[in-house]
Design an enzyme around this catalytic site. Structure first.
Site, PDB file in Angstrom:
ATOM      1  N   ASP A   1       0.842  -1.185   0.000  1.00 39.49           N
ATOM      2  CA  ASP A   1       0.000   0.000   0.000  1.00 39.49           C
ATOM      3  C   ASP A   1       0.886   1.246   0.000  1.00 39.49           C
ATOM      4  OD1 ASP A   1      -2.800   1.166   0.519  1.00 39.49           O
ATOM      5  OD2 ASP A   1      -1.581   2.100   2.089  1.00 39.49           O
TER       6      ASP A   1
ATOM      7  N   TYR B   1       3.014   9.797   1.190  1.00 41.86           N
ATOM      8  CA  TYR B   1       3.907   9.143   2.146  1.00 41.86           C
ATOM      9  C   TYR B   1       5.368   9.498   1.913  1.00 41.86           C
ATOM     10  CZ  TYR B   1      -0.256   6.230   2.877  1.00 41.86           C
ATOM     11  OH  TYR B   1      -1.531   5.784   3.121  1.00 41.86           O
TER      12      TYR B   1
ATOM     13  N   LYS C   1      -2.638   6.213  -4.293  1.00 43.26           N
ATOM     14  CA  LYS C   1      -3.736   7.107  -3.941  1.00 43.26           C
ATOM     15  C   LYS C   1      -3.568   8.481  -4.577  1.00 43.26           C
ATOM     16  CE  LYS C   1      -3.838   4.728   0.516  1.00 43.26           C
ATOM     17  NZ  LYS C   1      -2.485   4.112   0.433  1.00 43.26           N
TER      18      LYS C   1
ATOM     19  N   PRO D   1      -4.401  -0.997  11.500  1.00 42.87           N
ATOM     20  CA  PRO D   1      -5.116  -2.068  12.210  1.00 42.87           C
ATOM     21  C   PRO D   1      -4.529  -2.362  13.587  1.00 42.87           C
ATOM     22  CG  PRO D   1      -3.668  -3.019  10.572  1.00 42.87           C
ATOM     23  CD  PRO D   1      -3.642  -1.526  10.351  1.00 42.87           C
TER      24      PRO D   1
ATOM     25  N   GLY E   1      -3.574   0.283  15.463  1.00 41.14           N
ATOM     26  CA  GLY E   1      -3.762   1.550  16.159  1.00 41.14           C
ATOM     27  C   GLY E   1      -2.766   2.623  15.771  1.00 41.14           C
TER      28      GLY E   1
ATOM     29  N   ILE F   1       7.491  -7.676  10.701  1.00 38.61           N
ATOM     30  CA  ILE F   1       6.859  -7.907   9.396  1.00 38.61           C
ATOM     31  C   ILE F   1       6.444  -9.372   9.271  1.00 38.61           C
ATOM     32  CG2 ILE F   1       7.363  -8.080   6.918  1.00 38.61           C
ATOM     33  CD1 ILE F   1       8.974  -5.466   7.202  1.00 38.61           C
TER      34      ILE F   1
END
Length: 336
Positions: free
Chosen positions: A44, A49, A78, A204, A206, A260
Site C-alpha cells: 500500500d 507518504y 492514492k 489495524p 492503532g 513484518i
C-alpha cells in the site's frame, strides 16, 4: 481463512498488506523487499507518504531478482489531494506509475474527502471544498483505461459512500479506513458488505506514534492482551486476526523484519468463535480524527461534518496536537 478477498471487479485483494506510511525513504525499500519475501502480496503506497519512488525501486529489484512476478502482486496508490480536478487525475496516476515503475496499479483510491489547491502544501489555508462526483468521473476513466485495475476511496463515512454510490457509473471496489478493535466501524462495515464494497483497514494496530494519534492503545488493551495470552500469540497478531475474521483486509505498517514476519503469521490459526464476542467489550474511540480539516475553506465546520456524525463523544479526553504533527509529516509533500 482465505488469504485474499474478492472485489466487485472480480479481482482478489490479499488479506494482509504492508503499509508504507511513515516508513523513512531509506528504510522502505528493504521493508518492502523483506515483506514480499515473507509472503506479502499487497503493498500500500501513496505520494503523500513521501517514499513512493523508493517503493518502486524495491519492486524493480524484486522483479529483477525473480522473487515475484508483477502479476503476483497487488499494488495500491492514492490520489494526491491537490489533484482532485478532473483534468489533473490522469496526470496524478501517471506520476504514481512513474514512481512505482509500473504500467498499472491494482487499486487507486481517492485518499480522502479532502482537497487542497493544486501545487500547494497541505496546510489549512490551502484547503478547498471537494467535488467528489467530478473527481470520481475522472477516476472511472482511469479504470476504463486499465491504468487502475480497480478504483476506490479512503476515509469515506457511510453518508459519503452512499452519496458516491448514487452517482457512480463504476462503484468503488474498496473503502480503506481506520479500523481496529478500538474503532470497529460496525455501521460502515455493514453498509460496505451490503453494497459490495470491500472494507480495508489501515492502522489495524492503532498506529501509535502517528501524527494525529490520540487515545487508548490497541495493543495494550486488556481484552486484546488477555486473548493473546490465551492463544499464545502476540497482541498484534490477535488484533490483525480479528480484522480478518471480521471480513476485512488489514494493512499493518512496520520496517522491522521480525515484526513484518510476525504480522503475516495469522493464517494457520484463528480466534475461537466463542471468544470473538469479547471484543464487543472494548470502548470505541476514533483515534485519527483529522481535526486539521475543520476549516471554513474545506467546507467542514466541525468533525461532525467531516465524519457525518460518525464521531464518538468522550468527555474529559485530552486534546491531540494533531495539526502541528500533521504539518511536520507533510511539510515537504508538495504537489508536482
Amino acid at each position: 481463512m482465505a488469504e485474499s478477498f474478492v472485489l466487485n471487479t472480480g479481482a482478489r485483494i490479499p488479506s494482509v498488506g504492508l503499509g508504507t506510511w511513515q516508513i523513512e525513504p531509506e528504510a522502505v525499500c528493504s521493508a518492502v523487499y523483506a515483506a514480499v519475501k515473507a509472503g506479502y502480496r499487497h503493498i500500500d503506497s501513496a505520494v503523500a507518504y513521501r517514499n513512493q519512488k523508493e517503493v518502486g525501486l524495491a519492486l524493480k529489484k524484486l522483479f529483477e531478482d525473480g522473487v515475484v512476478k508483477r502479476e503476483e502482486l497487488f499494488i495500491t496508490s492514492k490520489l494526491w489531494p491537490g489533484n482532485h480536478a478532473p483534468e489533473d487525475v490522469e496526470e496524478d496516476i501517471c506520476s504514481a506509475l512513474e514512481d512505482l515503475q509500473l504500467d498499472y496499479v491494482d487499486l487507486y483510491l481517492i485518499h480522502g474527502p479532502i482537497r487542497i489547491k493544486k501545487g500547494t502544501m497541505f496546510i489549512p489555508e490551502n484547503l478547498m471544498r471537494t467535488d467528489i462526483p467530478a473527481t470520481w468521473g475522472a477516476m472511472e476513466k482511469l479504470y476504463d483505461s486499465g491504468k487502475a485495475r480497480a478504483i476506490g476511496v479512503s476515509n469515506f463515512s457511510c453518508k459519503k459512500v452512499e452519496d458516491l454510490l448514487a452517482i457512480a457509473r463504476v462503484p468503488p471496489a474498496v473503502n480503506q479506513v481506520e479500523c481496529h478493535s478500538v474503532w470497529q466501524q460496525a455501521k460502515l462495515r455493514k453498509l460496505c458488505q451490503s453494497t459490495g464494497i470491500h472494507l480495508s483497514a489501515y492502522s489495524p494496530l492503532g498506529s501509535p506514534g502517528s501524527p494525529g494519534y490520540c487515545g487508548p492503545s490497541v495493543l495494550s488493551n486488556p481484552i486484546v492482551i488477555s486473548l493473546a495470552k490465551k492463544l499464545q500469540k502476540t497482541p498484534a497478531q490477535v488484533a490483525l486476526r480479528w480484522g480478518l475474521q471480521m471480513g476485512q483486509s488489514v494493512i499493518p505498517k512496520s520496517a522491522n523484519e521480525t515484526r513484518i514476519k510476525e504480522n503475516f503469521d495469522i493464517f494457520e490459526w484463528s480466534i475461537p468463535e466463542d471468544l470473538m464476542p469479547e471484543f464487543n467489550g472494548i470502548k470505541q474511540v476514533r483515534l485519527l480524527k483529522a481535526e486539521f480539516v475543520v476549516h471554513p475553506q474545506s467546507g467542514y465546520n466541525s468533525l461532525e461534518d467531516l465524519w457525518d456524525g460518525e464521531v464518538e463523544q468522550e468527555a474529559g479526553r485530552a486534546e491531540c496536537e494533531e495539526y502541528s504533527d500533521f504539518l511536520r509529516c507533510f511539510s515537504s509533500a508538495v504537489e508536482t
